[in-house]
Design a protein around this motif. Structure first.
Motif, mmCIF file in Angstrom:
data_model
loop_
_atom_site.group_PDB
_atom_site.id
_atom_site.type_symbol
_atom_site.label_atom_id
_atom_site.label_comp_id
_atom_site.label_asym_id
_atom_site.label_seq_id
_atom_site.Cartn_x
_atom_site.Cartn_y
_atom_site.Cartn_z
ATOM 1 N N VAL A 282 0.839 -1.191 0.000
ATOM 2 C CA VAL A 282 0.000 0.000 0.000
ATOM 3 C C VAL A 282 0.879 1.248 0.000
ATOM 4 C CG1 VAL A 282 -1.830 1.259 1.183
ATOM 5 C CG2 VAL A 282 -1.774 -1.256 1.250
ATOM 6 N N GLU A 283 0.590 2.152 -0.927
ATOM 7 C CA GLU A 283 1.357 3.406 -1.031
ATOM 8 C C GLU A 283 0.380 4.572 -1.080
ATOM 9 O OE1 GLU A 283 3.947 5.483 -4.535
ATOM 10 O OE2 GLU A 283 4.605 3.486 -3.916
ATOM 11 N N LYS A 284 0.527 5.536 -0.165
ATOM 12 C CA LYS A 284 -0.336 6.705 -0.161
ATOM 13 C C LYS A 284 0.099 7.688 -1.248
ATOM 14 C CE LYS A 284 -1.684 6.458 4.705
ATOM 15 N NZ LYS A 284 -1.772 7.181 5.994
ATOM 16 N N VAL A 285 -0.883 8.290 -1.914
ATOM 17 C CA VAL A 285 -0.598 9.194 -3.030
ATOM 18 C C VAL A 285 -0.563 10.646 -2.577
ATOM 19 C CG1 VAL A 285 -1.460 10.068 -5.243
ATOM 20 C CG2 VAL A 285 -1.581 7.622 -4.722
ATOM 21 N N GLY A 286 -1.443 11.002 -1.661
ATOM 22 C CA GLY A 286 -1.554 12.410 -1.275
ATOM 23 C C GLY A 286 -2.769 13.001 -1.943
ATOM 24 N N ALA A 287 -2.571 14.004 -2.795
ATOM 25 C CA ALA A 287 -3.690 14.657 -3.473
ATOM 26 C C ALA A 287 -4.402 13.670 -4.393
ATOM 27 C CB ALA A 287 -3.193 15.856 -4.274
ATOM 28 N N VAL A 288 -5.717 13.637 -4.306
ATOM 29 C CA VAL A 288 -6.507 12.717 -5.123
ATOM 30 C C VAL A 288 -6.279 12.971 -6.609
ATOM 31 C CG1 VAL A 288 -8.868 12.043 -5.721
ATOM 32 C CG2 VAL A 288 -8.245 12.425 -3.331
ATOM 33 N N SER A 289 -6.069 14.227 -6.990
ATOM 34 C CA SER A 289 -5.879 14.580 -8.401
ATOM 35 C C SER A 289 -4.644 13.915 -9.016
ATOM 36 C CB SER A 289 -5.763 16.098 -8.547
ATOM 37 O OG SER A 289 -4.655 16.589 -7.802
ATOM 38 N N LYS A 290 -3.716 13.465 -8.168
ATOM 39 C CA LYS A 290 -2.486 12.847 -8.670
ATOM 40 C C LYS A 290 -2.587 11.331 -8.780
ATOM 41 C CE LYS A 290 0.467 16.463 -6.634
ATOM 42 N NZ LYS A 290 1.580 16.735 -5.690
ATOM 43 N N LEU A 291 -3.766 10.787 -8.467
ATOM 44 C CA LEU A 291 -3.914 9.334 -8.388
ATOM 45 C C LEU A 291 -3.534 8.629 -9.683
ATOM 46 C CD1 LEU A 291 -4.892 6.719 -6.992
ATOM 47 C CD2 LEU A 291 -7.190 7.254 -7.834
ATOM 48 N N GLN A 292 -4.119 9.042 -10.802
ATOM 49 C CA GLN A 292 -3.923 8.300 -12.054
ATOM 50 C C GLN A 292 -2.495 8.425 -12.575
ATOM 51 O OE1 GLN A 292 -7.714 10.091 -13.491
ATOM 52 N NE2 GLN A 292 -8.029 8.125 -14.502
ATOM 53 N N ALA A 293 -1.876 9.605 -12.414
ATOM 54 C CA ALA A 293 -0.489 9.770 -12.849
ATOM 55 C C ALA A 293 0.441 8.914 -11.998
ATOM 56 C CB ALA A 293 -0.086 11.244 -12.763
ATOM 57 N N ALA A 294 0.213 8.908 -10.682
ATOM 58 C CA ALA A 294 1.038 8.096 -9.789
ATOM 59 C C ALA A 294 0.841 6.609 -10.070
ATOM 60 C CB ALA A 294 0.689 8.411 -8.339
ATOM 61 N N GLN A 295 -0.388 6.240 -10.370
ATOM 62 C CA GLN A 295 -0.695 4.840 -10.685
ATOM 63 C C GLN A 295 0.051 4.392 -11.939
ATOM 64 O OE1 GLN A 295 -4.843 4.229 -11.514
ATOM 65 N NE2 GLN A 295 -4.731 2.010 -11.303
ATOM 66 N N ALA A 296 0.018 5.218 -12.993
ATOM 67 C CA ALA A 296 0.699 4.878 -14.240
ATOM 68 C C ALA A 296 2.208 4.783 -14.028
ATOM 69 C CB ALA A 296 0.369 5.921 -15.308
ATOM 70 N N ASP A 297 2.767 5.699 -13.232
ATOM 71 C CA ASP A 297 4.221 5.681 -12.976
ATOM 72 C C ASP A 297 4.637 4.421 -12.240
ATOM 73 O OD1 ASP A 297 4.547 8.114 -14.204
ATOM 74 O OD2 ASP A 297 4.562 9.287 -12.350
ATOM 75 N N LEU A 298 3.890 4.048 -11.212
ATOM 76 C CA LEU A 298 4.245 2.865 -10.433
ATOM 77 C C LEU A 298 4.096 1.591 -11.265
ATOM 78 C CD1 LEU A 298 5.125 1.719 -7.726
ATOM 79 C CD2 LEU A 298 2.714 1.610 -7.038
ATOM 80 N N ALA A 299 3.045 1.516 -12.081
ATOM 81 C CA ALA A 299 2.845 0.343 -12.930
ATOM 82 C C ALA A 299 3.977 0.199 -13.945
ATOM 83 C CB ALA A 299 1.503 0.439 -13.645
ATOM 84 N N LYS A 300 4.415 1.322 -14.506
ATOM 85 C CA LYS A 300 5.521 1.290 -15.472
ATOM 86 C C LYS A 300 6.826 0.892 -14.802
ATOM 87 C CE LYS A 300 7.766 4.181 -18.981
ATOM 88 N NZ LYS A 300 7.795 5.534 -19.607
ATOM 89 N N LYS A 301 7.028 1.400 -13.595
ATOM 90 C CA LYS A 301 8.263 1.129 -12.873
ATOM 91 C C LYS A 301 8.348 -0.331 -12.433
ATOM 92 C CE LYS A 301 9.265 4.234 -9.877
ATOM 93 N NZ LYS A 301 9.188 5.050 -8.627
ATOM 94 N N THR A 302 7.240 -0.869 -11.946
ATOM 95 C CA THR A 302 7.245 -2.217 -11.376
ATOM 96 C C THR A 302 6.776 -3.288 -12.363
ATOM 97 O OG1 THR A 302 4.989 -1.947 -10.530
ATOM 98 C CG2 THR A 302 6.794 -1.299 -9.082
#
Length: 435
Positions: A282-302
């Motif tokens: 589980v990783e907290k994102v912070g601002a809800v508006s950043k959810l999809q960008a953070a999700q795409a970055d983590l999926a690409k990285k991992t």
């Protein structure tokens, strides 16, 4: 291969071309009650009266939105509002629109007749499961009117760009329709009636398989209509109107769909929150508006499945990355029918592990408990206002993986994908059986 032929489409008569932007609508299944009223007001001949007419409290077996659509259709044909194309044609459409990231997209599609076949015969591939309700609605409309008003949207592979080269030559000419729709998006349509061009298109599609992107219900409705009407079905009933696009057309967008979850008992939520850390990193994102960008970055990285999660109240966004060792063990015990690739998809992990196993929302029990949206702001508002207990978001769908799974007979859960653009209704219609 899937058989493709031209057809004589039903279209608005030429004198109405100047006001075509007031006559067309989005697909019926994304029209809200508010927009339905708006399209009713837009013009007396707006296609909404045929494709998605209003229901009334006084509706009966002999007077309902399907019988009213039939009567309206006959009236418009008698008045010359609608007329059939003089010669069989292929129709090429282009749609200029702004995608969710603010980029200008230009989509190109080819509309023609595709010969119907049962799913599983290998030429026309479904990628999602379907619901019973929409199929019944579309069947009633087709049976009553004899016309299919919207095309099924399907994809093909054309790595040589042979088909796109043919379409490009046609679209360099003046379009038969060229207008801005209700949303300000550009819409164009060309007709191809010359026999040499028709033959070129048919030759280029030889050996092609088709993946249904949007319109599974309409396709199954056409199959049912052909079967139940039997000898009363016209020859046109052997075919369905499809809009075909290359799977990697630069104007095509494939978006994920949020699951908005409701009606889960408090004890079940506590169990989910307790076990969430066992199943996922589980990783907290912070601002809800950043959810999809953070999700795409983590999926690409991992290079692994990552589920977005808006918890109760909608103020906290999290990323849930499944623990790989646990995933294999879970699916081996829960679902042995599907391949390992299938089980590694975000949407499958979300539906089977989170919704089914942890929250106990089993297949067939989604109605009233799971709502769907492609919009992050809508998901956030729904959770923050208490209309939903939480929202879950799978990652961006991988269209190549979906194609490969469909080829081997594996269909994904309902509402796996949301394709853009949404093909508008009213530029050309399919007269399956006109008395």
């Amino acid at each position: 291969m899937a058989k493709i032929i031209p057809f004589c489409g039903l279209r608005y008569e030429k004198k109405h071309v100047s006001e075509i932007q007031r006559l067309v609508t989005p697909p019926y299944d994304i029209i809200s009650p508010h927009d339905q009223n708006r399209f009713y007001r837009a013009h007396a001949y707006n296609i909404i009266r045929l494709e998605y007419g209003k229901t009334k409290q006084t509706d009966s077996d002999n007077n309902n939105r399907y019988t009213r659509a039939h009567a309206t259709l006959r009236d418009w044909i008698d008045r010359g509002v609608l007329e059939k194309e003089a010669k069989p044609a292929f129709y090429i459409i282009q749609n200029d629109y702004i995608d969710p990231d603010g980029n200008l997209k230009k989509f190109t599609g080819l509309i023609g007749y595709i010969k119907l076949e049962k799913f599983g015969e290998g030429k026309i591939l479904p990628h999602e499961k379907t619901y019973a309700g929409p199929k019944e609605d579309r069947f009633n409309l087709l049976k009553e009117t004899g016309v299919s008003f919207s095309p099924v949207f399907s994809l093909y592979r054309d790595p040589s760009k042979r088909i796109s080269g043919i379409l490009k030559k046609v679209t360099q000419k003046k379009a038969a329709l060229d207008f801005k729709d209700w949303a300000g998006d550009g819409q164009k349509l060309w007709t191809v009636t010359q026999s040499s061009q028709i033959q070129l298109i048919q030759n280029a599609f030889q050996g092609k398989k088709l993946l249904i992107a949007d319109g599974h219900h309409r396709y199954l409705t056409a199959i049912r209509y052909q079967k139940e009407m039997g000898s009363q079905a016209a020859p046109n009933a052997e075919y369905i109107m499809m809009c075909l696009s290359e799977i990697h057309d630069p104007g095509l967008c494939v978006l994920p769909v949020f699951r908005l979850v409701s009606d889960v008992p408090a004890a079940r939520w506590k169990t989910f929150e307790k076990k969430m850390g066992d199943y996922f990193e589980v990783e907290k994102v912070g601002a809800v508006s950043k959810l999809q960008a953070a999700q795409a970055d983590l999926a690409k990285k991992t290079r692994s499945a990552v589920i977005g999660y808006l918890e109760k109240g909608g103020k906290q966004a999290m990323l849930l990355k499944i623990r790989q060792s646990f995933m294999d063990e879970f699916f081996q015990s829960q679902d042995t029918r599907h391949s390992r690739i299938y089980h590694r998809l975000d949407i499958v992990i979300l539906n089977q592990m989170i919704l089914g196993h942890l929250l106990n929302i089993q297949p067939g029990e989604e109605k009233g408990r799971v709502q769907y949206t492609k919009n992050l702001d809508e998901a956030r508002r729904s959770v923050s206002r208490g209309n939903a207990q939480a929202a879950f978001l799978p990652g961006l769908p991988n269209i190549d993986a979906i194609w490969d799974l469909a080829k081997q007979g594996e269909t994904l859960p309902q509402k796996t994908t949301y394709f853009l653009p949404k093909l508008i209704t009213g530029m050309v219609m399919n007269p399956v059986r006109l008395d």
